[in-house]
Design a protein around this motif. Structure first.
Motif, PDB file in Angstrom:
ATOM      1  N   SER A 197      70.808  42.383 103.880  1.00 17.99           N
ATOM      2  CA  SER A 197      71.223  41.018 104.210  1.00 17.99           C
ATOM      3  C   SER A 197      70.073  40.171 104.736  1.00 17.99           C
ATOM      4  CB  SER A 197      72.367  41.029 105.221  1.00 17.99           C
ATOM      5  OG  SER A 197      71.950  41.633 106.425  1.00 17.99           O
ATOM      6  N   GLY A 198      69.221  40.735 105.579  1.00 21.50           N
ATOM      7  CA  GLY A 198      68.130  39.953 106.170  1.00 21.50           C
ATOM      8  C   GLY A 198      66.913  39.837 105.272  1.00 21.50           C
ATOM      9  N   ALA A 199      66.453  40.975 104.781  1.00 21.00           N
ATOM     10  CA  ALA A 199      65.234  40.980 103.972  1.00 21.00           C
ATOM     11  C   ALA A 199      65.527  40.806 102.490  1.00 21.00           C
ATOM     12  CB  ALA A 199      64.472  42.286 104.195  1.00 21.00           C
ATOM     13  N   GLY A 200      66.767  40.957 102.078  1.00 20.49           N
ATOM     14  CA  GLY A 200      67.131  40.781 100.672  1.00 20.49           C
ATOM     15  C   GLY A 200      67.729  39.409 100.436  1.00 20.49           C
ATOM     16  N   VAL A 201      69.022  39.277 100.713  1.00 23.22           N
ATOM     17  CA  VAL A 201      69.729  38.021 100.480  1.00 23.22           C
ATOM     18  C   VAL A 201      69.109  36.889 101.293  1.00 23.22           C
ATOM     19  CG1 VAL A 201      71.955  36.839 100.713  1.00 23.22           C
ATOM     20  CG2 VAL A 201      71.878  39.219  99.930  1.00 23.22           C
ATOM     21  N   GLY A 202      68.850  37.153 102.562  1.00 22.16           N
ATOM     22  CA  GLY A 202      68.261  36.120 103.424  1.00 22.16           C
ATOM     23  C   GLY A 202      66.895  35.666 102.947  1.00 22.16           C
ATOM     24  N   MET A 203      66.066  36.599 102.501  1.00 17.23           N
ATOM     25  CA  MET A 203      64.726  36.256 102.022  1.00 17.23           C
ATOM     26  C   MET A 203      64.802  35.403 100.760  1.00 17.23           C
ATOM     27  SD  MET A 203      61.492  36.334 102.396  1.00 17.23           S
ATOM     28  CE  MET A 203      60.838  37.672 103.346  1.00 17.23           C
ATOM     29  N   VAL A 204      65.710  35.730  99.847  1.00 11.19           N
ATOM     30  CA  VAL A 204      65.852  34.946  98.615  1.00 11.19           C
ATOM     31  C   VAL A 204      66.261  33.510  98.949  1.00 11.19           C
ATOM     32  CG1 VAL A 204      67.232  34.666  96.510  1.00 11.19           C
ATOM     33  CG2 VAL A 204      66.309  36.908  97.111  1.00 11.19           C
ATOM     34  N   GLY A 249      63.573  28.369 107.269  1.00 15.58           N
ATOM     35  CA  GLY A 249      63.710  29.554 106.417  1.00 15.58           C
ATOM     36  C   GLY A 249      63.977  30.806 107.229  1.00 15.58           C
ATOM     37  N   ALA A 250      63.258  30.946 108.344  1.00 11.16           N
ATOM     38  CA  ALA A 250      63.494  32.094 109.229  1.00 11.16           C
ATOM     39  C   ALA A 250      64.911  32.046 109.791  1.00 11.16           C
ATOM     40  CB  ALA A 250      62.471  32.107 110.360  1.00 11.16           C
ATOM     41  N   GLY A 251      65.399  30.853 110.093  1.00 11.77           N
ATOM     42  CA  GLY A 251      66.774  30.701 110.566  1.00 11.77           C
ATOM     43  C   GLY A 251      67.793  31.124 109.526  1.00 11.77           C
ATOM     44  N   VAL A 252      67.527  30.816 108.264  1.00 10.53           N
ATOM     45  CA  VAL A 252      68.421  31.238 107.178  1.00 10.53           C
ATOM     46  C   VAL A 252      68.480  32.760 107.123  1.00 10.53           C
ATOM     47  CG1 VAL A 252      68.634  31.332 104.656  1.00 10.53           C
ATOM     48  CG2 VAL A 252      68.217  29.150 105.784  1.00 10.53           C
ATOM     49  N   GLN A 253      67.320  33.402 107.227  1.00 11.18           N
ATOM     50  CA  GLN A 253      67.300  34.873 107.205  1.00 11.18           C
ATOM     51  C   GLN A 253      68.079  35.451 108.374  1.00 11.18           C
ATOM     52  OE1 GLN A 253      62.813  34.974 106.292  1.00 11.18           O
ATOM     53  NE2 GLN A 253      63.585  37.000 105.739  1.00 11.18           N
ATOM     54  N   LEU A 254      67.880  34.898 109.563  1.00 14.85           N
ATOM     55  CA  LEU A 254      68.600  35.392 110.738  1.00 14.85           C
ATOM     56  C   LEU A 254      70.104  35.133 110.609  1.00 14.85           C
ATOM     57  CD1 LEU A 254      66.194  34.357 113.626  1.00 14.85           C
ATOM     58  CD2 LEU A 254      66.649  36.663 112.771  1.00 14.85           C
ATOM     59  N   LEU A 255      70.473  34.002 110.038  1.00 16.88           N
ATOM     60  CA  LEU A 255      71.883  33.684 109.842  1.00 16.88           C
ATOM     61  C   LEU A 255      72.544  34.664 108.875  1.00 16.88           C
ATOM     62  CD1 LEU A 255      73.958  31.550 110.747  1.00 16.88           C
ATOM     63  CD2 LEU A 255      73.403  30.296 108.667  1.00 16.88           C
ATOM     64  N   CYS A 256      71.851  34.996 107.785  1.00 20.01           N
ATOM     65  CA  CYS A 256      72.389  35.988 106.837  1.00 20.01           C
ATOM     66  C   CYS A 256      72.567  37.346 107.517  1.00 20.01           C
ATOM     67  CB  CYS A 256      71.464  36.127 105.628  1.00 20.01           C
ATOM     68  SG  CYS A 256      71.529  34.723 104.512  1.00 20.01           S
ATOM     69  N   LEU A 257      71.567  37.745 108.293  1.00 22.04           N
ATOM     70  CA  LEU A 257      71.635  39.019 109.016  1.00 22.04           C
ATOM     71  C   LEU A 257      72.781  39.012 110.027  1.00 22.04           C
ATOM     72  CD1 LEU A 257      70.492  41.795 109.737  1.00 22.04           C
ATOM     73  CD2 LEU A 257      68.862  40.629 111.232  1.00 22.04           C
ATOM     74  N   ALA A 258      72.894  37.937 110.798  1.00 18.92           N
ATOM     75  CA  ALA A 258      73.960  37.851 111.808  1.00 18.92           C
ATOM     76  C   ALA A 258      75.341  37.845 111.156  1.00 18.92           C
ATOM     77  CB  ALA A 258      73.766  36.597 112.658  1.00 18.92           C
ATOM     78  N   ALA A 259      75.497  37.110 110.068  1.00 10.67           N
ATOM     79  CA  ALA A 259      76.794  37.060 109.389  1.00 10.67           C
ATOM     80  C   ALA A 259      77.191  38.428 108.860  1.00 10.67           C
ATOM     81  CB  ALA A 259      76.749  36.038 108.246  1.00 10.67           C
ATOM     82  N   LEU A 304      80.842  40.261 109.240  1.00 11.78           N
ATOM     83  CA  LEU A 304      81.411  41.136 108.214  1.00 11.78           C
ATOM     84  C   LEU A 304      81.467  42.597 108.639  1.00 11.78           C
ATOM     85  CD1 LEU A 304      79.688  39.552 105.079  1.00 11.78           C
ATOM     86  CD2 LEU A 304      82.002  39.139 105.962  1.00 11.78           C
ATOM     87  N   GLY A 305      80.728  42.954 109.682  1.00 11.55           N
ATOM     88  CA  GLY A 305      80.780  44.315 110.204  1.00 11.55           C
ATOM     89  C   GLY A 305      79.926  45.338 109.465  1.00 11.55           C
ATOM     90  N   PHE A 306      78.997  44.891 108.650  1.00 11.74           N
ATOM     91  CA  PHE A 306      78.071  45.820 107.971  1.00 11.74           C
ATOM     92  C   PHE A 306      76.905  46.099 108.917  1.00 11.74           C
ATOM     93  CE2 PHE A 306      79.902  43.433 104.271  1.00 11.74           C
ATOM     94  CZ  PHE A 306      80.689  44.476 103.808  1.00 11.74           C
ATOM     95  N   THR A 307      76.989  47.219 109.642  1.00  9.80           N
ATOM     96  CA  THR A 307      76.049  47.458 110.738  1.00  9.80           C
ATOM     97  C   THR A 307      75.010  48.541 110.461  1.00  9.80           C
ATOM     98  OG1 THR A 307      77.616  49.003 111.739  1.00  9.80           O
ATOM     99  CG2 THR A 307      77.730  46.701 112.459  1.00  9.80           C
ATOM    100  N   SER A 308      74.998  49.097 109.284  1.00 12.19           N
ATOM    101  CA  SER A 308      74.011  50.143 108.997  1.00 12.19           C
ATOM    102  C   SER A 308      72.628  49.518 108.822  1.00 12.19           C
ATOM    103  CB  SER A 308      74.393  50.904 107.722  1.00 12.19           C
ATOM    104  OG  SER A 308      74.164  50.097 106.584  1.00 12.19           O
ATOM    105  N   PRO A 309      71.571  50.306 109.058  1.00 15.17           N
ATOM    106  CA  PRO A 309      70.215  49.789 108.835  1.00 15.17           C
ATOM    107  C   PRO A 309      70.011  49.288 107.403  1.00 15.17           C
ATOM    108  CG  PRO A 309      70.111  51.822 110.081  1.00 15.17           C
ATOM    109  CD  PRO A 309      71.541  51.643 109.660  1.00 15.17           C
ATOM    110  N   ARG A 310      70.601  49.987 106.441  1.00 20.70           N
ATOM    111  CA  ARG A 310      70.470  49.569 105.039  1.00 20.70           C
ATOM    112  C   ARG A 310      71.130  48.201 104.813  1.00 20.70           C
ATOM    113  NH1 ARG A 310      71.851  53.893 100.698  1.00 20.70           N
ATOM    114  NH2 ARG A 310      69.793  54.536 101.352  1.00 20.70           N
ATOM    115  N   ALA A 311      72.293  47.986 105.408  1.00 20.98           N
ATOM    116  CA  ALA A 311      72.975  46.695 105.277  1.00 20.98           C
ATOM    117  C   ALA A 311      72.159  45.586 105.941  1.00 20.98           C
ATOM    118  CB  ALA A 311      74.372  46.766 105.891  1.00 20.98           C
ATOM    119  N   ASP A 312      71.548  45.881 107.098  1.00 24.80           N
ATOM    120  CA  ASP A 312      70.710  44.889 107.778  1.00 24.80           C
ATOM    121  C   ASP A 312      69.508  44.507 106.918  1.00 24.80           C
ATOM    122  OD1 ASP A 312      72.409  44.877 109.946  1.00 24.80           O
ATOM    123  OD2 ASP A 312      71.110  46.104 111.215  1.00 24.80           O
ATOM    124  N   ILE A 313      68.889  45.493 106.292  1.00 27.61           N
ATOM    125  CA  ILE A 313      67.739  45.218 105.425  1.00 27.61           C
ATOM    126  C   ILE A 313      68.179  44.397 104.222  1.00 27.61           C
ATOM    127  CG2 ILE A 313      66.048  46.284 103.878  1.00 27.61           C
ATOM    128  CD1 ILE A 313      65.919  48.597 105.961  1.00 27.61           C
TER     129      ILE A 313
END
Length: 152
Positions: A107-114, A81-91, A96-105
């Motif tokens: 992708s990692g804590a939103g989409v990745g967490m789900v 599960g942690a790997g899925v979150q990291l993979l979403c964040l890395a992708a 995709l080039g979304f590098t803002s802190p909001r985008a990281d949150i």
């Protein structure tokens, strides 16, 4: 299935609180680096989630294996599960080039967490505590049962 999901969510919420609280404390008060602090807080969160599920949500399930082996499988499911979150964040960040802190949150804590939560629920239910589905309700497998968990 609603009580099972609620119990899983409660155990996960307690684990998240333990993970986050310990991470903040280790980073702020003990001066550990972020990776060391996160590794230790992840282990603590895994232990809290396991205990919450083993003593709460799935307490009626007969152990299919020894406790150490069951915790090992539980840990592997949570690491996946942690790997899925990291993979979403890395992708999101690097591909995709979304590098803002909001985008990281997001992708990692939103989409990745789900996605990770869905994986963890499935893995905990089918690989760790092995429940059988009967009449739409999670029912513990009988001691020593060898029937696959998806058969009714």
């Amino acid at each position: 299935m609603a009580p099972e999901i609620a119990g899983f969510a409660l155990a996960g919420g307690a684990a998240y609180a333990a993970d986050l609280g310990l991470f903040i404390w280790l980073r702020g008060h003990s001066g550990l680096g972020p990776l060391t602090a996160k590794s230790l807080s992840f282990l603590a969160g895994c232990a809290v989630a396991y205990l919450g599920n083993a003593l709460g949500t799935y307490r009626r399930c007969a152990p299919a294996a020894g406790r150490a082996r069951r915790f090992g499988v539980f840990f592997a499911v949570n690491a996946a599960g942690a790997g899925v979150q990291l993979l979403c964040l890395a992708a999101s960040h690097y591909v995709l080039g979304f590098t803002s802190p909001r985008a990281d949150i997001f992708s990692g804590a939103g989409v990745g967490m789900v996605l990770a939560t869905v994986l963890r629920f499935w893995g905990t239910r089918t690989l760790v505590f092995r429940t059988a589905i009967r009449g739409g309700r999670g029912v513990p497998r009988p001691e020593g049962g060898s029937r696959p968990p998806w058969t009714g």
